[in-house]
Design a protein around this motif. Sequence first.
Motif, PDB file in Angstrom:
ATOM      1  N   ILE A 192       2.797   1.063  -5.791  1.00 34.26           N
ATOM      2  CA  ILE A 192       1.532   0.382  -5.531  1.00 34.26           C
ATOM      3  C   ILE A 192       1.870  -0.811  -4.650  1.00 34.26           C
ATOM      4  N   ASN A 248       0.627  -3.923  -3.415  1.00 32.73           N
ATOM      5  CA  ASN A 248      -0.481  -4.821  -3.717  1.00 32.73           C
ATOM      6  C   ASN A 248      -0.336  -6.146  -2.970  1.00 32.73           C
ATOM      7  N   HIS A 274      -4.071  -2.286   5.236  1.00 31.24           N
ATOM      8  CA  HIS A 274      -4.674  -1.135   4.559  1.00 31.24           C
ATOM      9  C   HIS A 274      -5.084  -0.076   5.581  1.00 31.24           C
ATOM     10  N   THR A 326      -2.171  -0.636  -0.385  1.00 29.26           N
ATOM     11  CA  THR A 326      -3.059   0.263  -1.122  1.00 29.26           C
ATOM     12  C   THR A 326      -3.962  -0.473  -2.099  1.00 29.26           C
ATOM     13  N   SER A 327      -3.629  -1.734  -2.386  1.00 30.91           N
ATOM     14  CA  SER A 327      -4.327  -2.478  -3.421  1.00 30.91           C
ATOM     15  C   SER A 327      -4.287  -3.957  -3.080  1.00 30.91           C
ATOM     16  N   SER A 372      -5.433  -8.059  -4.800  1.00 27.95           N
ATOM     17  CA  SER A 372      -5.890  -8.863  -5.934  1.00 27.95           C
ATOM     18  C   SER A 372      -6.738  -9.999  -5.398  1.00 27.95           C
ATOM     19  N   GLY A 406      -7.938  -0.306  -3.413  1.00 30.14           N
ATOM     20  CA  GLY A 406      -8.083  -0.706  -4.806  1.00 30.14           C
ATOM     21  C   GLY A 406      -8.133  -2.222  -4.908  1.00 30.14           C
ATOM     22  N   THR A 422      -9.990  -2.405 -10.436  1.00 28.16           N
ATOM     23  CA  THR A 422      -9.025  -1.435 -10.957  1.00 28.16           C
ATOM     24  C   THR A 422      -8.028  -2.043 -11.921  1.00 28.16           C
ATOM     25  N   GLU A 465       5.130  -1.621  -8.778  1.00 27.21           N
ATOM     26  CA  GLU A 465       4.246  -2.421  -7.935  1.00 27.21           C
ATOM     27  C   GLU A 465       5.085  -3.303  -7.023  1.00 27.21           C
ATOM     28  N   SER A 480      -2.275   3.391  -5.860  1.00 31.42           N
ATOM     29  CA  SER A 480      -2.902   2.137  -6.252  1.00 31.42           C
ATOM     30  C   SER A 480      -3.039   2.104  -7.765  1.00 31.42           C
TER      31      SER A 480
END
Length: 295
Positions: free
Chosen positions: A5, A7, A25, A31-32, A34, A56, A136, A242, A285
Amino acid sequence: MTQIIVNADDFGLTAGVNLAIAELHAAGVVTSASLMAHATATDGAIEIARATPSLGVGCHVVLVDGEPVLSAERDIPHLAGPLDGRFWSSMPGFLHWVYGFGSEGCYRIVAIREREIEAETSAQIALLQNRGLHLTHIDTHKHTHMFPAVLRPVLRAAKAAGIRVVRNPFEPGWSLRATPHVPLLRRLEVNLLRLLHRKFMQIVADEGFSTTDGAIGVLATGALDANTLASLLRNLPPGTWELITHPGYNDAELARTHTRLLASRETEREALMTLRQLTNVELTSFACLEESQGQ
């Protein structure tokens, strides 16, 4: 099977951070992300997230070095200062508040701390969900949820909001050994914090949450370049990991945030582009962990 993942943290911090995440992305790398619920460019990040359902998005809960969603004076007078309305500016100050005891008595003050952390976490999650985002996962700014006294109320808030996936912020030994050129003090700090890992996993399991096998790139925060990233990937074992990143553009808006991650954000952005060459791992993700929760 080996899954990563990728992130990007601090989504919403500045327009330049948002742009870098969107570009990475679109390039098939990140892919993710926060997302901070109350930051300078949160509105822009929400617009990008709503227009990009393939990205995500989790809630990047801020409990230190930032501004709360709730009223400091009315709702969380201990977690945030009623005079300036901001959280503790440093991790030592925050942890002293979390674990220190005062004249009110230990049981009462612990209840106050947990109640305020849970309330602010709930408010940040609700702000994003009310703007139409499907979240997610949950994680925290500066990984404050690695501490049990913070983790428990954060998970309660997440569970009440329908989120059952949380970041595992602990970096495994193989990843630490594969991370070169890091100051000794930083390496000692990350190794010391790993003592909290077993308790963290126990609480996560008890609360019925899913998480990854671990995080990579934590030790390299602020120093994640193409060579370090290549070293981490060469040593990557099977599992779901991650990769925590902080890409962005080093502009005047970023400088005004007083973050220690300035030039390093552009270095990370450039390094992450090399992930397009990966052939031996699957980019995924937190949605993969979310789906396993529902089975």
